[in-house]
Design an enzyme around this catalytic site. Structure first.
Site, short mmCIF file in Angstrom:
data_model
loop_
_atom_site.label_atom_id
_atom_site.label_comp_id
_atom_site.label_asym_id
_atom_site.label_seq_id
_atom_site.Cartn_x
_atom_site.Cartn_y
_atom_site.Cartn_z
CE1 TYR A 114 -4.03 1.68 -0.22
CE2 TYR A 114 -3.63 2.49 2.01
CZ TYR A 114 -4.37 2.50 0.83
OH TYR A 114 -5.46 3.32 0.72
CE LYS A 169 -20.14 -19.96 -16.35
NZ LYS A 169 -21.12 -19.29 -17.21
#
Length: 475
Positions: A114, A169
């Site tokens: 970060y 999915k």
């Protein structure tokens, strides 16, 4: 058609029974006499007088499962405890999660993952946007996009109710092709809004998998997105189904010693899947196809098609099929046909219709859960039968295709997906079934065959490179 007990309607019932006597055999007898199946029986605690037993039962429906539980409740000496629906338990809290690829153990890790270190990577991408494929999740990420308007056999249930299917999915993408896929369920069924939303989120993805969007809107949405985006857009209900059907038909024709250019195919269903199957079969060499919908055989002179717009899906079918000019009903059209492909509704033909087909008939009855003809009946006279169900041989299942197709597209950094890539995928899938393995009950491999995804991916990757659609090797 009778339905067998299925793990989809599986539950575990906790019972206390006397330690001696016939209670256990009474339990199994009660389940089986009411059409259920005992798939597991575990003693979880035991004492001198009582046993605690978890009985796992497969039923045919939710109502059937509840009936079986009531029968167990009525057995003398048995105390009913917790009843757990195993399918619902699997969905608790969702089926997918995000994980960090790197541990964040200390200040150095935090500074690189970060701020402030991440700013350097951001600026590198700002200077060269193509670096996003190399330096972000974009290189291996697909969006699974739906509006919930045509979910499985459930219809227009909306985006929130569609989420479990889209999660599933995404889980299959990861399991079979190691692709990170994210379900995006959109709270709109406006074509313009869907196109705009997908265009807006596309920078974070290397591919778009459209799913369960109703026809005819799905055609326009896919076409507009393919035109607008520099990443592949693949509507699995259309093209995934079409690829598996072409692969299965390729091997069924090998079984029956027929050639695609010499057969007559009759199709029931002119929706998204039917149209895509038809187009892919024609591209693969089919010369004689007849399509029927709820109004009968599609032909240019049909009253509802005389004034149809030239660009409409049904008009395209009328203009590109039925070379013999057949009219009338599906049942009339199927007489003497070599192949029947159903992507429509249950029980539209029967055993007599199949018996009236050509010698060496091929029947793909793909409506789910109840096919266009009872497969057991069709097999009495047809040479090859396939369904969309998992409890009969030759299941036409899209999971055979979409993981490998996207793996190949992502590996090639393809900017599009075209017909040549889909034909290559179908050929690769068909070739997974070797000559020694091929028979009327094995024309497509199992979804758990570890050769499938790699074979399909390799074929699509090479086809993308040959088409000049690849941006270059991933690095």
């Amino acid at each position: 058609m009778a339905t067998a007990p299925s793990v989809s309607y599986s539950m575990t019932v906790r019972l206390e029974v006397p330690a001696s006597g016939t209670a256990v055999s009474l339990l199994t007898g009660a389940v089986e006499s009411h059409g259920g199946s005992v798939t597991g029986l575990d003693v979880t605690a035991s004492g001198h007088e009582k046993l605690r037993i978890d009985v796992t039962i497969a039923a045919t429906s939710t109502a059937h499962a509840e009936e079986i539980v009531e029968q167990l409740r009525g057995i003398e000496g048995v105390t009913l405890g917790k009843v757990s629906d195993r399918t619902f338990l699997m969905h608790l809290g969702g089926k997918i999660e995000m994980q960090s690829k790197h541990p964040i153990r200390n200040r150095d890790d935090l500074s690189m993952i970060y701020t402030p270190g991440v700013a350097r990577v951001c600026m590198a991408i700002a200077e060269n946007p193509e670096d996003a494929r190399r330096l972000t999740i974009k290189r291996n990420t697909v969006a699974v996009v739906t509006d919930g308007s045509a979910v499985l056999g459930l219809g227009n249930i909306g985006p929130m109710a569609a989420m479990p299917v889209m999660e599933g999915k995404a889980a299959l993408f990861k399991r079979f092709a190691d692709i990170d896929a994210w379900p995006l369920c959109l709270d709109t069924q406006d074509t313009d809004e869907i196109v705009a939303i997908v265009k807006a989120i596309a920078p974070g993805f290397a591919g778009i998998n459209l799913e369960d969007i109703s026809a005819p809107r799905c055609f326009e949405i896919e076409a507009r997105l393919r035109e607008a985006l520099d990443i592949p857009v693949f509507h699995d209900d259309q093209h995934g189904t079409a690829i598996v059907v072409l692969a299965a038909l390729t091997n069924a024709l090998r079984v029956t010693s027929k050639a695609i250019e010499n057969i007559r195919v009759v199709m029931s269903g002119a929706g998204a899947a039917g149209t895509a199957i038809l187009k892919l079969l024609i591209a693969a060499g089919l010369k004689n196809a007849v399509v029927a919908d709820i109004h009968g055989v599609v032909h240019a002179g049909r009253e509802d098609l005389v004034d149809a717009a030239p660009g409409s899906a049904l008009r395209w079918i009328a203009d590109n099929t039925n070379p013999e000019g057949l009219t009338g009903t599906l049942k009339e059209a199927v007489r003497g046909a070599d192949v029947f492909i159903g992507v429509s509704a249950p029980n539209v033909i029967n055993g007599d219709d199949v018996a009236g087909m050509a010698e060496g008939a091929i029947v793909f009855a793909l409506a789910n859960p109840d096919p266009e003809v009872d497969p057991a009946v069709a097999r009495q006279t047809a040479a090859v039968v396939a369904t969309g169900r998992s409890d009969f041989p030759n299941q036409i299942n899209n999971v055979l295709v979409f993981p490998g197709v996207f793996r190949g597209l992502l590996d090639a950094q393809s900017r599009t997906v075209n017909t040549d890539m889909m034909i290559a995928a179908a050929k690769a899938l068909a070739d997974v079934v070797t000559e020694d393995e091929l028979n009327p009950n094995y024309i497509v491999p199992s979804v758990f065959n570890d050769k499938v995804a790699g074979a399909v991916a390799g074929a699509v990757r090479e086809a993308a490179k040959a088409a000049g659609a690849a941006a270059g090797p991933a690095s």
